[in-house]
Design an enzyme around this catalytic site. Structure first.
Site, PDB file in Angstrom:
ATOM      1  N   ASP A   1      -6.023 -11.750  -0.193  1.00 52.11           N
ATOM      2  CA  ASP A   1      -5.771 -12.539  -1.299  1.00 52.11           C
ATOM      3  C   ASP A   1      -6.039 -13.873  -1.324  1.00 52.11           C
ATOM      4  O   ASP A   1      -5.928 -14.415  -2.407  1.00 52.11           O
ATOM      5  CB  ASP A   1      -4.512 -12.119  -2.018  1.00 52.11           C
TER       6      ASP A   1
ATOM      7  N   CYS B   1     -31.693 -11.830  -6.862  1.00 51.14           N
ATOM      8  CA  CYS B   1     -32.514 -10.793  -6.688  1.00 51.14           C
ATOM      9  C   CYS B   1     -32.247  -9.452  -7.363  1.00 51.14           C
ATOM     10  O   CYS B   1     -33.057  -8.450  -7.283  1.00 51.14           O
ATOM     11  CB  CYS B   1     -32.860 -10.610  -5.164  1.00 51.14           C
TER      12      CYS B   1
ATOM     13  N   CYS C   1     -26.908  -9.274  -8.265  1.00 50.37           N
ATOM     14  CA  CYS C   1     -27.117 -10.727  -7.824  1.00 50.37           C
ATOM     15  C   CYS C   1     -28.137 -11.110  -8.966  1.00 50.37           C
ATOM     16  O   CYS C   1     -29.125 -10.868  -9.145  1.00 50.37           O
ATOM     17  CB  CYS C   1     -27.718 -10.696  -6.322  1.00 50.37           C
TER      18      CYS C   1
ATOM     19  N   HIS D   1      -9.231  -8.879   7.685  1.00 53.06           N
ATOM     20  CA  HIS D   1      -9.632  -7.624   6.587  1.00 53.06           C
ATOM     21  C   HIS D   1     -10.542  -8.253   5.699  1.00 53.06           C
ATOM     22  O   HIS D   1     -10.967  -7.665   4.602  1.00 53.06           O
ATOM     23  CB  HIS D   1      -8.667  -6.663   5.930  1.00 53.06           C
TER      24      HIS D   1
ATOM     25  N   PHE E   1       0.776  -1.213  -0.059  1.00 56.97           N
ATOM     26  CA  PHE E   1      -0.032   0.086  -0.012  1.00 56.97           C
ATOM     27  C   PHE E   1       0.801   1.184  -0.073  1.00 56.97           C
ATOM     28  O   PHE E   1       0.592   2.080  -0.911  1.00 56.97           O
ATOM     29  CB  PHE E   1      -0.925  -0.039   1.104  1.00 56.97           C
ATOM     30  N   ARG E   2       1.826   1.429   1.130  1.00 54.90           N
ATOM     31  CA  ARG E   2       2.512   2.578   1.031  1.00 54.90           C
ATOM     32  C   ARG E   2       3.827   2.794   0.354  1.00 54.90           C
ATOM     33  O   ARG E   2       4.424   3.866   0.579  1.00 54.90           O
ATOM     34  CB  ARG E   2       2.612   2.815   2.619  1.00 54.90           C
TER      35      ARG E   2
ATOM     36  N   GLN F   1      -3.598  -9.437   7.329  1.00 58.67           N
ATOM     37  CA  GLN F   1      -4.359  -8.272   6.937  1.00 58.67           C
ATOM     38  C   GLN F   1      -4.566  -8.210   5.541  1.00 58.67           C
ATOM     39  O   GLN F   1      -5.459  -7.563   5.057  1.00 58.67           O
ATOM     40  CB  GLN F   1      -3.509  -7.258   7.349  1.00 58.67           C
TER      41      GLN F   1
ATOM     42  N   SER G   1       4.111  -2.681   8.254  1.00 60.33           N
ATOM     43  CA  SER G   1       4.596  -1.509   9.033  1.00 60.33           C
ATOM     44  C   SER G   1       4.268  -1.528  10.478  1.00 60.33           C
ATOM     45  O   SER G   1       4.764  -0.391  11.163  1.00 60.33           O
ATOM     46  CB  SER G   1       4.056  -0.149   8.258  1.00 60.33           C
TER      47      SER G   1
END
Length: 241
Positions: free
Chosen positions: A105, A153, A150, A120, A32-33, A102, A192
């Protein structure tokens, strides 16, 4: 130091691994960072990724959310790397009691790990917001339209991933805390340790064998009994040898 930690691994009866995005970068999934990470991606929408991955954005700009999500959060060709494989090996040998991740995947399970607490959520679980119908990743991607509707529905099929502004699943969090509290060796890798509440898990560990494997410094480096800066795959493969 690697020989000492390898001995700790062999002596352990209740080892636990806690990992973040860096665990999967060697499988070709961006973190991410970092400079090349997800947060450096605009996605062409003009919104920062942190905003696009929020609950509010999902509800207000659902099509833009799914456009970004499908392009940047799903990596269908990714395969488990040496880190995932080493952890699965340690579990088979009765050393590693749990993986707390976290990541969303599913690569730990693909490598063979069975006790995995996904803080997550997972891209592999998707559910209709109206009728609750469940869809695998492949089934969700096969649904027509940018926003998956869906087939039962017509409701929006939402990935079971934790977005910003959403709470962690209580049951998963409780099981992760219990595993860390009961660990005699905690190996933390590819994170991190700055994203809460997940990073707070390390504070639940009261043992003296805390091992950190991360490219950059973390707030817990001074508390760790051992710190490794090299490849997480190479390090875990060596520790599991």
């Amino acid at each position: 130091m690697i020989d000492t930690v390898r001995q700790w691994v062999r002596e352990s009866k209740r080892a636990v691994f806690f990992g973040g995005a860096g665990t999967s970068t060697e499988s070709g999934i961006p973190d991410f960072r970092s400079a090349a990470g997800l947060y450096a991606t605009s996605g062409g929408s003009g919104f920062p990724p942190e905003k696009m991955l929020s609950h509010t954005f999902f509800m207000e700009h659902t099509a833009l959310f799914f456009d970004f999500y499908k392009k940047y959060m799903i990596h269908r060709g990714a395969q488990p790397n040496e880190a995932h494989k080493a952890l699965a090996k340690l579990e088979r040998e009765g050393i590693l009691q749990a993986v707390v991740t976290q990541n969303i995947d599913g690569l730990h399970q693909a490598a063979g790990s069975r006790t995995v607490y996904e803080l997550h959520g997972s891209v592999h679980r998707n559910r209709c917001m109206d009728c609750g119908a469940f869809y695998t990743l492949e089934e969700m991607l096969a649904l027509e339209g940018v926003v998956p509707g869906c087939s039962a529905c017509g409701g929006v099929v939402k990935p079971e991933v934790v977005l910003y502004e959403e709470a962690l699943d209580r049951s998963t969090w409780a099981k992760a805390c219990e595993a860390v509290r009961g660990a005699d060796l905690l190996i933390v890798g590819g994170t991190s340790l700055t994203v809460y509440p997940a990073a707070g898990l390390v504070g639940e560990f009261d043992g003296n064998r805390l091992v950190l494997i991360n490219r950059d410094e973390t707030p817990y480096d001074s508390r760790a009994a051992a710190v490794f800066r090299g490849s997480i795959g190479d390090t875990l493969k060596e520790l599991a040898r």
